[in-house]
Design an enzyme around this catalytic site. Structure first.
Site, PDB file in Angstrom:
ATOM      1  N   CYS A  32       0.890  -1.198   0.222  1.00  8.52           N
ATOM      2  CA  CYS A  32      -0.119  -0.025   0.058  1.00  8.52           C
ATOM      3  C   CYS A  32       0.702   1.304  -0.172  1.00  8.52           C
ATOM      4  O   CYS A  32       1.775   1.277   0.787  1.00  8.52           O
ATOM      5  CB  CYS A  32      -0.755  -0.004   1.243  1.00  8.52           C
ATOM      6  SG  CYS A  32      -1.410   1.426   1.740  1.00  8.52           S
ATOM      7  N   GLU A  33       0.523   2.146  -0.920  1.00 12.01           N
ATOM      8  CA  GLU A  33       1.451   3.368  -1.167  1.00 12.01           C
ATOM      9  C   GLU A  33       1.324   4.409  -0.080  1.00 12.01           C
ATOM     10  O   GLU A  33       2.071   5.323   0.202  1.00 12.01           O
ATOM     11  CB  GLU A  33       1.425   3.947  -2.369  1.00 12.01           C
ATOM     12  CG  GLU A  33       0.247   4.724  -2.591  1.00 12.01           C
ATOM     13  CD  GLU A  33       0.170   5.132  -4.240  1.00 12.01           C
ATOM     14  OE1 GLU A  33       1.157   4.861  -4.863  1.00 12.01           O
ATOM     15  OE2 GLU A  33      -0.664   6.191  -4.356  1.00 12.01           O
ATOM     16  N   HIS A  34       0.266   4.296   0.632  1.00  7.49           N
ATOM     17  CA  HIS A  34      -0.009   5.055   1.654  1.00  7.49           C
ATOM     18  C   HIS A  34       0.399   4.896   3.092  1.00  7.49           C
ATOM     19  O   HIS A  34       0.822   5.670   3.746  1.00  7.49           O
ATOM     20  CB  HIS A  34      -1.618   5.331   1.990  1.00  7.49           C
ATOM     21  CG  HIS A  34      -2.474   5.569   1.089  1.00  7.49           C
ATOM     22  ND1 HIS A  34      -3.485   5.132   0.377  1.00  7.49           N
ATOM     23  CD2 HIS A  34      -2.178   6.681  -0.179  1.00  7.49           C
ATOM     24  CE1 HIS A  34      -3.900   5.545  -0.751  1.00  7.49           C
ATOM     25  NE2 HIS A  34      -3.120   6.577  -1.004  1.00  7.49           N
ATOM     26  N   HIS A  35       0.810   3.606   3.322  1.00  9.98           N
ATOM     27  CA  HIS A  35       1.349   3.080   4.797  1.00  9.98           C
ATOM     28  C   HIS A  35       2.466   2.432   4.437  1.00  9.98           C
ATOM     29  O   HIS A  35       3.282   1.978   5.553  1.00  9.98           O
ATOM     30  CB  HIS A  35       0.271   2.520   5.508  1.00  9.98           C
ATOM     31  CG  HIS A  35      -0.954   3.213   5.673  1.00  9.98           C
ATOM     32  ND1 HIS A  35      -2.207   2.896   4.975  1.00  9.98           N
ATOM     33  CD2 HIS A  35      -1.421   4.092   6.634  1.00  9.98           C
ATOM     34  CE1 HIS A  35      -2.942   3.755   5.359  1.00  9.98           C
ATOM     35  NE2 HIS A  35      -2.696   4.483   6.231  1.00  9.98           N
ATOM     36  N   GLN A  62      -4.942  -0.473  -4.646  1.00 11.89           N
ATOM     37  CA  GLN A  62      -5.788  -1.618  -5.300  1.00 11.89           C
ATOM     38  C   GLN A  62      -6.336  -1.029  -6.577  1.00 11.89           C
ATOM     39  O   GLN A  62      -6.283  -1.767  -7.747  1.00 11.89           O
ATOM     40  CB  GLN A  62      -6.468  -2.239  -4.508  1.00 11.89           C
ATOM     41  CG  GLN A  62      -6.894  -3.530  -4.741  1.00 11.89           C
ATOM     42  CD  GLN A  62      -7.950  -4.176  -3.820  1.00 11.89           C
ATOM     43  OE1 GLN A  62      -7.558  -4.184  -2.713  1.00 11.89           O
ATOM     44  NE2 GLN A  62      -9.048  -4.964  -4.209  1.00 11.89           N
ATOM     45  N   HIS A 100      -5.815  -5.553   3.337  1.00 14.26           N
ATOM     46  CA  HIS A 100      -5.035  -4.678   3.449  1.00 14.26           C
ATOM     47  C   HIS A 100      -4.363  -4.653   4.901  1.00 14.26           C
ATOM     48  O   HIS A 100      -5.356  -4.345   5.935  1.00 14.26           O
ATOM     49  CB  HIS A 100      -5.567  -3.224   3.162  1.00 14.26           C
ATOM     50  CG  HIS A 100      -5.787  -3.073   1.438  1.00 14.26           C
ATOM     51  ND1 HIS A 100      -5.025  -2.211   0.945  1.00 14.26           N
ATOM     52  CD2 HIS A 100      -6.365  -3.912   0.925  1.00 14.26           C
ATOM     53  CE1 HIS A 100      -5.556  -2.183  -0.260  1.00 14.26           C
ATOM     54  NE2 HIS A 100      -6.480  -3.238  -0.497  1.00 14.26           N
ATOM     55  N   CYS A 131      -2.750  -2.605   6.419  1.00 15.20           N
ATOM     56  CA  CYS A 131      -2.947  -1.209   6.985  1.00 15.20           C
ATOM     57  C   CYS A 131      -4.483  -0.965   7.709  1.00 15.20           C
ATOM     58  O   CYS A 131      -4.804  -0.224   8.616  1.00 15.20           O
ATOM     59  CB  CYS A 131      -2.786   0.052   6.149  1.00 15.20           C
ATOM     60  SG  CYS A 131      -3.896   0.082   4.551  1.00 15.20           S
TER      61      CYS A 131
HETATM   62 ZN   LIG Z   1      -2.761   1.689   3.472  1.00 16.25          ZN
END
Ligand SMILES: [Zn+2]
Length: 237
Positions: free
Chosen positions: A127-130, A168, A196, A198
């Site tokens: 996941c590119e956010h976390h 995703q 996920h 996260c």
């Molecule tokens: Zn994430």
């Protein structure tokens, strides 16, 4: 990820559909040319670049450990920065791979005009956010239009796009577009189902939540029967 993900994907489907039409109308020569372009690094250059990245990332991971209050000189952690650097390089190896290298010798002229489905391809992404993993399965179907892809290459396409920092929705779309560009089929359907970390390990901590995204192009989008056949086959067979 949230409950709006299906809506997001459906909206972007429209824009993808336009791209699909353009691609379907373009000549295969242009597509091949596009595939042939891209910067090629020699093997030695690639290795040097890899070593530099590992050493760079190792230094940063050492900083992270220090910031966490850890003793980076204790035995168990001595090699951790380097191991972690090599691990993240592996999880993102898709950046250093290229669709054209994989597909060049695996596109075949074939009169087959029945749906081709490869289901439950295992997928490991980040996941590119976390920067934590999301893990799941990908099912892909397409309706050939005089060209087919080597079956193992379909899984390789998933590998190249999933081994990157991703969301995703984008992963789902990129797989569909790559297949469209490669063989210009009558239609493509891609469904990704993932968990996920996260969401599981932090925040809402929903252990069994799964996110489903889909991209439907060409007849998979236009013809409800084709789409239904695909969705039934990936569910039950
Ligand atoms: Zn994430």
């Amino acid at each position: 990820m949230n409950g709006n993900s299906m809506n997001l994907v459906q909206d972007t489907n429209l824009e993808m559909e336009e791209k699909f039409k353009v691609l379907s109308a373009s000549k295969s020569v242009e597509v091949d040319h596009k595939f042939a372009s891209g910067i090629k690094l020699s093997k030695v250059d690639k290795e040097a670049k890899y070593e530099n990245a590992v050493s760079d990332i190792s230094k940063h991971y050492k900083g992270v450990l220090n910031a966490l209050g850890e003793d980076t000189e204790r035995q168990g952690l001595l090699k951790t920065p380097e191991r972690a650097a090599k691990a993240i390089m592996f999880f993102t190896k898709g950046y250093r791979e290229n669709i054209s290298d994989v597909l060049n010798d695996a596109i075949f002229d074939e009169d087959h005009d029945e749906m081709v489905i490869v289901k439950d391809i295992e997928m490991f992404s980040m996941c590119e956010h976390h920067m934590v993993p999301f893990i799941g399965k990908v099912s892909i179907g397409y309706l050939p239009n005089k060209r087919v892809l080597g079956l193992s290459k379909i899984a390789r396409i998933v590998e190249i796009y999933s081994r990157r920092l991703q969301v995703q929705e984008r992963l789902t779309k990129q797989i569909a577009v790559a297949i469209t560009e490669a063989i210009q089929p009558a239609g493509v359907g891609v469904v990704v189902e993932a968990t996920h970390m996260c969401m599981v390990m932090r925040g809402v901590q929903k252990l069994n939540s799964r996110t489903v995204t889909s991209t439907m192009l060409g007849v998979f989008r236009e013809d409800p029967k084709t789409r239904e056949e695909f969705l039934t086959l990936i569910r039950n067979t």
